[in-house]
Each structure stands twice: as C-alpha cells, then as structure tokens.
Design a protein around this motif. Sequence first.
Motif, PDB file in Angstrom:
ATOM      1  N   ARG A  30     -33.672  17.706 -95.166  1.00 37.02           N
ATOM      2  CA  ARG A  30     -32.600  17.000 -94.656  1.00 37.02           C
ATOM      3  C   ARG A  30     -33.027  16.148 -93.373  1.00 37.02           C
ATOM      4  O   ARG A  30     -32.885  15.292 -93.068  1.00 37.02           O
ATOM      5  N   GLU A  31     -34.563  16.809 -92.909  1.00 31.87           N
ATOM      6  CA  GLU A  31     -34.947  15.553 -91.524  1.00 31.87           C
ATOM      7  C   GLU A  31     -35.309  14.473 -92.203  1.00 31.87           C
ATOM      8  O   GLU A  31     -35.288  13.821 -91.573  1.00 31.87           O
ATOM      9  N   GLU A  32     -36.094  14.679 -92.558  1.00 30.90           N
ATOM     10  CA  GLU A  32     -36.533  13.424 -93.940  1.00 30.90           C
ATOM     11  C   GLU A  32     -35.867  12.508 -93.850  1.00 30.90           C
ATOM     12  O   GLU A  32     -36.224  11.554 -94.346  1.00 30.90           O
ATOM     13  N   ARG A  82     -31.766   6.295 -91.318  1.00 27.46           N
ATOM     14  CA  ARG A  82     -32.493   5.813 -90.116  1.00 27.46           C
ATOM     15  C   ARG A  82     -32.296   4.122 -90.046  1.00 27.46           C
ATOM     16  O   ARG A  82     -32.379   3.341 -89.740  1.00 27.46           O
ATOM     17  N   ASN A 109     -26.179   9.639 -89.540  1.00 23.14           N
ATOM     18  CA  ASN A 109     -27.267   8.260 -88.473  1.00 23.14           C
ATOM     19  C   ASN A 109     -27.036   7.272 -88.949  1.00 23.14           C
ATOM     20  O   ASN A 109     -28.167   5.749 -89.923  1.00 23.14           O
ATOM     21  N   ALA A 154     -32.787  12.425 -93.285  1.00 27.10           N
ATOM     22  CA  ALA A 154     -32.312  11.862 -92.106  1.00 27.10           C
ATOM     23  C   ALA A 154     -33.052  10.650 -91.291  1.00 27.10           C
ATOM     24  O   ALA A 154     -32.719   9.754 -90.541  1.00 27.10           O
ATOM     25  N   ARG A 155     -34.451  10.656 -91.837  1.00 29.82           N
ATOM     26  CA  ARG A 155     -35.727   9.030 -90.958  1.00 29.82           C
ATOM     27  C   ARG A 155     -35.147   8.400 -91.997  1.00 29.82           C
ATOM     28  O   ARG A 155     -35.217   7.192 -91.313  1.00 29.82           O
TER      29      ARG A 155
END
Length: 260
Positions: free
Chosen positions: A175-177, A183, A205, A179-180
């Motif tokens: 998920r975090e990757e 963005r 994002n 999101a990056r």
Amino acid sequence: MLIAHISDFHVFAQKPETPLVRLDAERTARRVVDNLAAFAPSLDAVVLTGDLTDGGSPEDYALLKDILSPLTMPIFTVPGNHDKRRAFRSAFAQSLPFGDGHFLNYEAEIGGMRVLALDTLVEGRGEGALAAESLAWLEERLSSAPERPALVLLHHPPFPSGIPSLDAATLVEGREEMARIVRAHPARLVLLAGHIHRPYQAIWNGAYCTVAGSPAFQMGLDLTQTPHEPPLVREPYAYYVYRIQDGDIAVHTRYVSIDE
C-alpha cells in the motif's frame, strides 16, 4: 467513450464457497449483464474488478464466460481473492494480454486511454498484496508516458472506505509503495477496485478512486467504527459509467434492480 465498471459477481457452477453469496448469483449477474448490453449509446468497454467467480474452478469460469457472452465490447478483468490464478489465466488468455510472469498484470488500451491491470491475489487469503515485481511494473509503465491518463485496475482497494472490518482485509502489502507511485502521477490516474461489496468513491493521494458494488451480496453502510462487519442489505445494484471525452471524465451511477 463510455466505460462501465462492475465487480464481484461470485458466480459458481455447483455451489458457493462463501456463505454470504446469494444462491441466485448467476441470475443477478445475468441481470447486470443484460443492463450493460442494453445501455444506450453502446458502451465501449467494461471493467470487472475481481471475484468473478466464487470458487475459481474451470467450470465456474465457463459459466462466467457464458454470462458475459451478450457483451460484444472489450472486457478488462483482474483476479480477486476468490479467483484462481491458473484457471483465470486460462479463461482469458485469448482476450487479455497477460505477461509471461507469475502475476496476471497487463497493459491494454481503449480509445486512447491506457488500462493498467494489477494482480493483488494472494491465494488462500482474503486480503491482497502487491508484490515488488508488480509495483515496479506499474511504476515503469507510468513513468514511460507520464502525460498519458490511465485506468488502474485492481481488486483490493488501497484507499480506505472508513468501515474498519472491511478495510482490514483490503490491500495490506504494497500500500505505501503504491501511494508513493500514485502521488507522482495523481492527475492522470483513475483507480478502479472491488472487494468491499459496497459502492463508494474516494480521493486518495490526489487520484480519483471508485469501488463498484456486488450483485452477489451487498454490505450495509456502517461508519460507527465498530470491529464487526456491517449487516447485509438488499439495495439496487450500483455500477459506474465513465464518460471520457477530450480529457474530461464524468462519472455516472447506474442502478439495477436485482430483487424483483
């Protein structure tokens, strides 16, 4: 250009594996397909974001293809947690440009709009994951043409609904990757997902995101932050129609009565 977004048919050839799935899931899926086929003006494509079948057997996919047969436009699909990767690949090998790797990621195009399909399936688990290989695949394709818009398809939404019990079983790895990556390209991305069995829209994002509902069973709206699942509800099935023209996107909600 008109693109419809549907999800979570959970059809089965013999009996459902999921206790919540309606015994008449085939009937409700056919009703949705009939509605899509009758849409005027004709749709240019249909997106089906996972859990196409409830058990993932070859017989399930044969039934699904028969249900979808009235649709003559391109159909873009991704696997959900109730699908099986090998049977899914076999069922759609002639219509979807899968790569040679383990994951069922692929790139396609419809009317100048790119379609980037992501495989979030972790067989044997309800929650989903994006492997490093899939994340690198997505980032490479977005970076290769950053000015071009894209529909990103995946079953498990990375963006929260606000219903804790359902969000706990969505995209839990990668998920975090993602999101990056989002963005870096928000204005050019639309994320389409399923899994929640309740239609909703979000901005995540900077990107516009939607989850289509499920005609197999539908979750009620419960934002009280309780740890248990919301009750089932009998509501008209809702799917989305995207009107894309000259770089502008309008999103319309279409309702189908499935309990008549």
